[in-house]
Each structure stands twice: as structure tokens, then as C-alpha cells.
Write a protein that holds these residues in place. Structure first.
Motif, PDB file in Angstrom:
ATOM      1  N   ALA A 170       0.823  -1.204   0.000  1.00 34.80           N
ATOM      2  CA  ALA A 170       0.000   0.000   0.000  1.00 34.80           C
ATOM      3  C   ALA A 170       0.859   1.257   0.000  1.00 34.80           C
ATOM      4  O   ALA A 170       0.620   2.201  -0.761  1.00 34.80           O
ATOM      5  N   ALA A 206       1.491   3.918  -3.125  1.00 33.71           N
ATOM      6  CA  ALA A 206       1.168   5.326  -2.893  1.00 33.71           C
ATOM      7  C   ALA A 206       2.324   6.225  -3.333  1.00 33.71           C
ATOM      8  O   ALA A 206       2.112   7.259  -3.975  1.00 33.71           O
ATOM      9  N   ARG A 211       2.392   9.073  -6.309  1.00 34.74           N
ATOM     10  CA  ARG A 211       2.845  10.446  -6.060  1.00 34.74           C
ATOM     11  C   ARG A 211       3.892  10.867  -7.089  1.00 34.74           C
ATOM     12  O   ARG A 211       3.928  12.028  -7.515  1.00 34.74           O
ATOM     13  N   VAL A 245      -2.360  11.344  -2.979  1.00 30.31           N
ATOM     14  CA  VAL A 245      -2.698  10.045  -2.412  1.00 30.31           C
ATOM     15  C   VAL A 245      -2.887  10.129  -0.900  1.00 30.31           C
ATOM     16  O   VAL A 245      -2.108  10.776  -0.203  1.00 30.31           O
ATOM     17  N   ILE A 271      -3.706   7.297   2.338  1.00 33.81           N
ATOM     18  CA  ILE A 271      -3.892   5.915   2.774  1.00 33.81           C
ATOM     19  C   ILE A 271      -4.757   5.921   4.029  1.00 33.81           C
ATOM     20  O   ILE A 271      -4.475   6.664   4.976  1.00 33.81           O
ATOM     21  N   VAL A 293       2.512  12.047   1.040  1.00 33.75           N
ATOM     22  CA  VAL A 293       1.470  11.026   1.054  1.00 33.75           C
ATOM     23  C   VAL A 293       0.749  11.158   2.390  1.00 33.75           C
ATOM     24  O   VAL A 293       1.372  11.095   3.452  1.00 33.75           O
ATOM     25  N   PHE A 311      -1.917   9.983   5.387  1.00 30.17           N
ATOM     26  CA  PHE A 311      -2.539   8.765   5.876  1.00 30.17           C
ATOM     27  C   PHE A 311      -3.414   9.074   7.083  1.00 30.17           C
ATOM     28  O   PHE A 311      -3.188  10.028   7.818  1.00 30.17           O
ATOM     29  N   ALA A 337      -7.705  14.214  -2.474  1.00 31.87           N
ATOM     30  CA  ALA A 337      -6.918  13.121  -3.050  1.00 31.87           C
ATOM     31  C   ALA A 337      -7.464  12.668  -4.390  1.00 31.87           C
ATOM     32  O   ALA A 337      -8.669  12.700  -4.632  1.00 31.87           O
ATOM     33  N   ILE A 365      -6.124   4.845  -0.849  1.00 33.05           N
ATOM     34  CA  ILE A 365      -5.783   3.431  -0.701  1.00 33.05           C
ATOM     35  C   ILE A 365      -6.234   2.979   0.681  1.00 33.05           C
ATOM     36  O   ILE A 365      -5.812   3.536   1.694  1.00 33.05           O
TER      37      ILE A 365
END
Length: 290
Positions: free
Chosen positions: A39, A43, A47, A53, A55, A98, A100, A132, A136
Motif C-alpha cells: 500500500a 502510494a 505520487r 494520495v 492511505i 502522502v 494517511f 486526493a 488506498i
């Protein structure tokens, strides 16, 4: 107006011309197959080609994403639900920007929430479509009800399998449980198998053929082959140093495989063979089941 009608109206109101995030759910039939690593590195590859992105770490009780990113989140999904935080406040930004979101125990508590809270959550999660391009979802492993709910809500699933016999068996068991779920519609979900930790890339196709043979015969469930990630010491070293291998060792053989798989996923999107649902629809699907 009942809760389901309220949620449908939210989605309709947000279905005016605007971008919807592509939601990709990464799952596995057993733990320890490298799902979170996949994952994260996918990601990073998204990017690198300019995709935004985020997560969502939905592996409750295990902080795999934050450990691998070397970043400790201040907030998680529970804070959105119970502490009135907004969606932007619970996003932690890792390498290469990224984002999350730590799931915490937030989603597990959705069934106890009032209609007003549910609407508030859906409206906030819908904002991810503006933040985004790709979301994911990193699920837990196995066939727990929470994992199956995520898979049923997903239009696009990546099933991570390794050459270990137990991994193949557990992948089959997961697909069998998914097929038996009362709300699962095979035509609404594309399932792609990704072979991890293979000795040679060609072994990935062999692994897929083994799994697909029994799935086709006994489950009649369409399954496609996404690609393979080879065994790689540089990837193992990157994990120990809490860095994505795609950043630590960009020339590693595993990184080349991640690049190829990300490119394949991008080509699938460009060919318009996927149905983008967006995050509001994704979570509304889960909430309506509760």
C-alpha cells in the motif's frame, strides 16, 4: 426521512460535476504477506506521477502504516467521530506528502452512532475526493466482518498473495467468504491478485494460475492478475529503517516492480474500465449495512 434516505441525498447532492477519488482496497487472506508495504509503495509511485494520495489504515489495532512511515499521527478516525475534528485535522502527512489516516477503532463504532453523527462523518469523508486523487484502503487480514464490509464497498480490490501454501488457501477462503456476503455484487467489484515475495517475476503468473484455477472452478468469480513483487533484501532493509523502499532504494528490483504495477493501474484508469465511487459512496455503503 429515514437514515438511508438522508445518506442517499448527501451522495446525490455531491454527485454534481466534481472529481471523485479512486478508491483502491488492499487486502489479504492472512497476515504477514506484506500488504501494508505494498500500500505504501504504490502510494509513493502514484505520487511520483503527480497523483495526490491518502492511505486509510483500516487494520485496527496494528499501526503498520505509521510505523513504516516513521510518523506518529496526532489524531485518528475516532477523533473525527467523537472529538469533532474535521477530515483535514486527522490526516498525517508522510514522505512525499502522502497522507494517511489512522483508523483507530473509529469504524468499528459506526453502528452505535446517531443519524446526525453519521451524516457529519459522510460529509467530512466526502472531502477526501477534493483532497486526493487516489485513496488506498489498507484493510486488516483475514475474513473478519470489518474486512468483508470494506471489500463489499470497494469497486477495486488488490488481493495480496504469497507463494506459501497457507497464503493461497487463505486467499481462496477470503474470496469464498466475500462471495457469500449477502450484499456483494461481483459485477460491481474488480479483484486483482498481486503476487508478493516471489523468487522470479514469472513465478507470479504461476501463483495466479494456481489460485485462479480453483476460484474459476468452484467460485465462478472473475479474478485478474496485476503483477508480482520479487523477494528483495533492499526492501527488508528499508522496512527495518522505517522507510518506503521506493524512496530509500529507488533502483531496487522491488521498486521496479512497484513502478510497473502502478503504471498498470494508471493504464487501467485511463482505459476507463474502473468505476470511481468516491469516499462518500464508499462509506455510505458500509454505514447502510449497520
Amino acid at each position: 426521512m429515514d437514515q438511508a434516505s438522508q445518506l442517499r441525498n448527501i451522495i446525490k447532492a455531491q454527485s454534481a460535476p466534481r472529481p471523485l477519488a479512486r478508491v483502491i482496497t488492499v487486502t489479504s487472506g492472512k497476515g504477514g504477506v506484506g500488504k501494508s508495504n505494498i500500500a505504501i509503495n504504490l502510494a509513493i509511485q502514484f505520487r511520483k506521477v503527480g497523483q495526490r494520495v491518502i492511505i486509510l489504515d483500516a487494520d485496527f489495532g496494528l499501526a503498520n502504516i505509521e510505523i513504516m512511515f516513521g510518523a506518529i499521527p496526532k489524531h485518528n478516525l475516532s477523533d473525527l467521530i467523537y472529538q469533532n475534528k474535521n477530515i483535514r485535522e486527522i490526516i498525517t502527512w508522510g514522505p512525499m506528502d502522502v497522507g494517511f489516516i489512522s483508523g483507530g477503532s473509529g469504524i468499528a463504532g459506526l453502528s452505535n452512532l446517531s443519524r446526525e453523527y453519521l451524516i457529519y462523518i459522510i460529509q467530512n469523508l466526502a472531502e477526501l475526493d477534493a483532497i486526493a486523487d487516489v485513496v488506498i484502503i489498507d484493510t486488516g487480514a483475514g475474513i473478519s466482518p470489518a474486512v468483508l464490509e470494506f471489500l463489499v464497498a470497494s469497486g477495486e480490490v488488490i488481493l495480496v498473495t504469497t507463494p506459501e501454501p497457507t497464503s493461497i488457501t487463505d486467499s481462496y477462503s477470503l474470496l469464498k467468504a466475500l462471495l457469500r456476503h449477502p450484499r456483494f455484487q461481483p459485477n460491481d467489484t474488480v479483484i486483482k491478485m498481486l503476487a508478493n515475495r516471489v523468487d522470479q517475476l514469472s513465478d507470479g503468473q504461476t501463483l495466479f494460475n494456481k489460485l485462479n484455477t480453483v476460484v474459476s472452478r468452484y467460485l465462478k468469480l472473475p479474478l485478474t492478475y496485476l503483477g508480482a513483487i520479487p523477494q528483495d533484501n533492499e526492501l527488508s532493509q528499508a522496512v527495518m529503517q522505517q522507510m518506503p523502499v521506493s524512496l530509500k532504494s529507488p533502483n531496487a528490483k522491488s521498486v521496479k516492480a512497484f513502478e510497473a504495477i502502478a503504471l498498470s493501474l494508471m493504464n487501467i484508469e485511463e482505459s476507463q474500465t474502473i468505476n470511481k465511487r468516491g469516499m462518500a459512496a464508499f462509506f455510505s455503503h458500509i454505514i447502510r449495512s449497520r
